[in-house]
Design a protein around this motif. Structure first.
Motif: not given
Length: 273
Positions: A84, A86-87, A142, A176
């Motif tokens: 998990w 940040a993009r 995602d 995310n």
């Protein structure tokens, strides 16, 4: 050749021409990576994971993920994994790189990519791979849920319910959000008890034995990633130009670093393999 006179025969022949034959799943021992299409396994045409040394700033996550994948490939106990954060920070790239690294070591491991919309078809996949003498990372990239039913289905697989994944397979999920589903009250408009809804979301994330966080890289980390790519592709770069590119994008991440390398290669008239 004359056409049959019986209308039913002609209709049956026409329907047969319209309906393509059912596709067969690819050999689950023959390919490094697959895509699950809801009924069949299809091989990934060009599986080219990054070398592990190309991933920067995620050393601890890399070690944990690699150890777990090695355990699975060796038929030892292994965790389901939640990545998990940040993009663009390398979650998906790490999953693929670890798979490639274990395969390069001779480990009997394959990656199977799955989309969330096909969660209800996973029992069919489990039936196809359960007796295969190979380990599988079932990759859900995602991930986020639009319905509580999706969360319940995934919990059943993680908890060993009626639709539990087989012993030679483990789920690897990227998101995310650390807790997979939104915790805000506004995201739970139909909840009888909003606190129960939040606890339900946390309960799902808690079912992953290995949870790895990924965070936004600082400027030095971003430049290190750019430098690694530039060296691999023999491209000269200026740090100020790379920083300016990230500033214009409004983000620093491994993904932005790769986009900068694409830009740089284009300027030099170079192709990237």
């Amino acid at each position: 050749m004359t056409e049959p006179h019986d209308p039913l025969v002609r209709i049956a022949a026409a329907l047969e021409r319209l309906a393509p034959p059912r596709r067969e799943s690819a050999d689950p021992l023959a390919h490094p990576a697959y895509v699950w299409r809801g009924a069949v396994l299809e091989p990934v045409r060009d599986f080219r994971p990054l070398p592990l040394e190309r991933l920067h700033g995620v050393d601890a996550q890399q070690r944990a993920m690699l150890d777990n994948a090695r355990h699975l490939a060796a038929n030892a106990a292994a965790h389901d994994v939640l990545l998990w954060g940040a993009r663009g920070t390398g979650k998906s790239a790490l999953v693929k790189a670890v798979t490639g690294a274990v395969q390069a070591e001779g480990g009997a491991l394959a990656l199977v990519e799955i989309v969330t919309a096909q969660l209800d078809t996973l029992p069919a996949l489990f039936a196809q791979i359960a007796d295969v003498r190979r380990a599988f990372l079932l990759f859900l990239d995602d991930l986020g849920f639009d319905a509580a039913a999706d969360g319940r289905a995934l919990r059943s697989m993680l908890d060993g319910g009626a639709e539990a994944r087989p012993a030679n397979a483990r789920l690897v999920v990227t998101s995310n959000r650390r807790h997979l589903v939104p915790r805000e009250m506004i995201d739970q408009p139909n909840a009888v008890n909003p606190r129960d809804a939040a606890d339900d979301a946390l309960a799902l994330a808690d079912r992953f034995g290995l949870s790895l966080g990924f965070h936004v890289v600082d400027q030095d980390g971003y430049l290190a990633i750019v430098a690694s790519y530039a060296q691999a592709y023999d491209l000269p770069f200026d740090a100020r130009d790379a920083i300016g590119f990230a500033t214009r994008r409004g983000a620093r991440s491994g993904r932005v670093a790769w986009h900068y390398i694409v830009e740089l290669a284009g300027r030099h008239g170079r192709a990237l393999d």
